[in-house]
Write a protein that holds these residues in place. Sequence first.
Motif, PDB file in Angstrom:
ATOM      1  N   ARG A 308       4.318   3.438  18.674  1.00 62.27           N
ATOM      2  CA  ARG A 308       3.570   4.658  18.927  1.00 62.27           C
ATOM      3  C   ARG A 308       4.157   5.341  20.152  1.00 62.27           C
ATOM      4  O   ARG A 308       4.473   4.664  21.119  1.00 62.27           O
ATOM      5  N   PRO A 309       4.359   6.664  20.134  1.00 65.85           N
ATOM      6  CA  PRO A 309       3.995   7.587  19.050  1.00 65.85           C
ATOM      7  C   PRO A 309       4.900   7.407  17.830  1.00 65.85           C
ATOM      8  O   PRO A 309       6.020   6.914  17.940  1.00 65.85           O
ATOM      9  N   THR A 310       4.382   7.843  16.678  1.00 68.69           N
ATOM     10  CA  THR A 310       5.136   7.744  15.438  1.00 68.69           C
ATOM     11  C   THR A 310       4.953   9.025  14.644  1.00 68.69           C
ATOM     12  O   THR A 310       4.463  10.023  15.166  1.00 68.69           O
ATOM     13  N   PHE A 311       5.335   9.014  13.377  1.00 68.84           N
ATOM     14  CA  PHE A 311       5.249  10.211  12.552  1.00 68.84           C
ATOM     15  C   PHE A 311       5.058   9.819  11.098  1.00 68.84           C
ATOM     16  O   PHE A 311       5.318   8.677  10.706  1.00 68.84           O
ATOM     17  N   ASP A 312       4.600  10.786  10.313  1.00 68.81           N
ATOM     18  CA  ASP A 312       4.442  10.607   8.873  1.00 68.81           C
ATOM     19  C   ASP A 312       5.756  11.010   8.213  1.00 68.81           C
ATOM     20  O   ASP A 312       6.136  12.180   8.222  1.00 68.81           O
ATOM     21  N   SER A 313       6.450  10.044   7.625  1.00 72.49           N
ATOM     22  CA  SER A 313       7.761  10.313   7.038  1.00 72.49           C
ATOM     23  C   SER A 313       7.689  11.285   5.871  1.00 72.49           C
ATOM     24  O   SER A 313       8.652  12.000   5.591  1.00 72.49           O
TER      25      SER A 313
END
Length: 753
Positions: A308-313
Amino acid sequence: MSKRRKILAYALSDRKGPRYNRKKVGLSLSVLAVFLFLVFLINFAIILITGKKFGQDLRALAADRHQTTMTVQARRGTIYDRNGTVIAEDSTTYSIYAILSHEYVSATGEKLYIQSEQFDDVATILSENLGIESDYIKEQLKKENQYQVSFGAQGNNISYGTKVAIETAMAEKGITGIGFTASPGRLYPNGVFASHLIGLTTLKDNDDGKTQSLIGSTGLEESFDSILSGTDGIITYEKTASGVIKPGTESITQKKVDGQDVYTTLSEPLQSYLETNMDIFQSKANGVLASATLVSAKTGEILATTQRPTFDSDTKEGVSDIKDWNSALYQTQYEPGSTMKVMTLASAIDNETFDPTYTYSTSGYTVIDTTINDWDINMGLSTGGYLNLAQAFAHSSNIGMVILEQNMGDETWLKYLSQFDFGLPTRFGMLHETFGLVNSDNKVTTAMSAFGQGISVTQIQMLKAFSSVANEGEMLTPKVVSALYDPNTDSARKAQPEVSGKPISADAANQTLQYMVTVGTDPYVGTLYSGAVGGSVIQVNGVPAAVKSGTAEIAKADGSGYIEGSGSNSLLYSVVAMYPSEDPDFYMYVTMQQPETWDILFWMDVVNPVLSQAMLLKDTLGLTEPTTILDNVSDETAYKLPNVIDLAPGNVSAELRQHLVQPIVVGSTNEIKDTSVKIGSNLTANQQVLLWTGDLKKVPDMYGWTKENVEKFAEWTGIEVVYKGEGSRVANQSVKAEKAIDNLKKITITLGD
């Protein structure tokens, strides 16, 4: 008049008759015709032989006139979890455009372009569905002398569902001037799912100038791009003089080869569960960077990992917020802090210099000109006291660990760090891996590395070192790929565990596990004991795990010291947990960098539930056998050893591991001079290959080597090898790893299975 007559007489003096003149003209024309014919023949021969004239490729021009080609795009390989659940697969994406030309009308006169009174509606719809600023949309729509306009990066890579939503909204408003072009895309159906590890793709223009293909840009998509991408096919058609394709004239100029499918080691249920609990963990601590990885202790397979932070692929939500695209797993180096003490204790036990009853004062310990204090004294929580070395580990005493290091000696401790492979990239198959630093030139720094300061590591290095404690001394190379499947040949390559040495004995590993339990169960000194919980903070169904926590300062990027701050926002917290504490099936490593708030009970939100879930799913993961999803595929995909001579061994090792080969670098130079397998030979999956770089200075750890590779080592070095025992793999060696190889003439190798 006499002059005139003279001139005329001179002009007519050599005058020939008409017959003579016709003959001479005919001869000249004949010579000219022969010359022109020869020129024609020469040029015709040149054209026949070279196909070119006047700088023009006449064959190409003729082919263009009478032939046309079509690119048949190869399928990009699908990425799966270990049991065949899709993580990434090919799809179609769309780019949106708006028609502005007033000439674009139907046969009945209907306006099919965007009209000025529709600008606001178009801006609203695109802003709601694509997140594009309304002002930018209107700016594009107001451009003059444009047939059509597009809307930048946010107007590309649109999913089918979003396309339908936009078309429906436009139809409701009576807007007809919006269109879409289709492009190859990548679908990530799980959304936020090990996003940094799996990575993303981008579109590139192909050489034909007409089509686009996907290429990996980050993560596994990039690292395994050559395996996933395949090769596009080319079909040639004949055309009539008017340019119409002749039916039935197609011929395959280049055969299409689809990309291979990649089966990761990830478990979809465990990964999804980790993502959910990681959100809870991060929501409480709100750190700058948080990460967590779950590993199979017996195979080295990474079962779940995230940050984190991350993202929606899939939707790309959060992508614009990512400031640092590095994967915390293998591209970020840091000082590990007290979780390094696991390796310090294990090394001291293995070296037989650990006396658990030895008692010392915690009121400071001086190395050269530096005084080292324990964490509780630095924080003003204690004025000092006495601990024995068994309590030192449970209490995470810096002084206790320095005493262990000093008892071993700097040279011995540095040898252990080398055997754990600190300071070297793991080359586990991913590109752009960093590898930290072991500082061996300063006695104070060497002593401080025993408690995780003055040494930089990566998480993948820590996971590799932890495996030796969780796996009875055997160190396993971490794995992210369990199998490769080639749909073109219906064949596969299947991975097996890769032993990369035995830095400590099984007894040292098992004793270390027992001391790790006390970190959570000792009510007096255990740093992970909580009175509020009534025992260990980290446990599964009431049973304590083998654990070690850590707190570390964070070095500045320029190396000028440590970042400053108050409380937790300048520190990195970490924990390693192995469960069950005897003969672990799983271990988990979690870090939290610069949280806004911190409490050790936060570990319970991510470590406990994920370990519990792993134990519930243990029998469904297939950890004791190679992957079962491809059991019906009996043929193995061929892979030939490329010419790696003179290449850097690190890059070659990473490529070999991508093809599930197990490389071992022997030597100290950065150039491969020989290999244990002939160049061009087929390499079977999990085959062990020695890469000889020469100038060998220290005895390698040969634990797990095949007998054939030991014999190749003897051939390269001239060292006599004497064998004991039965079996095909090295179980022991008479000369310890990391000992200087100078003047070594003979070594005894004990074989086993």
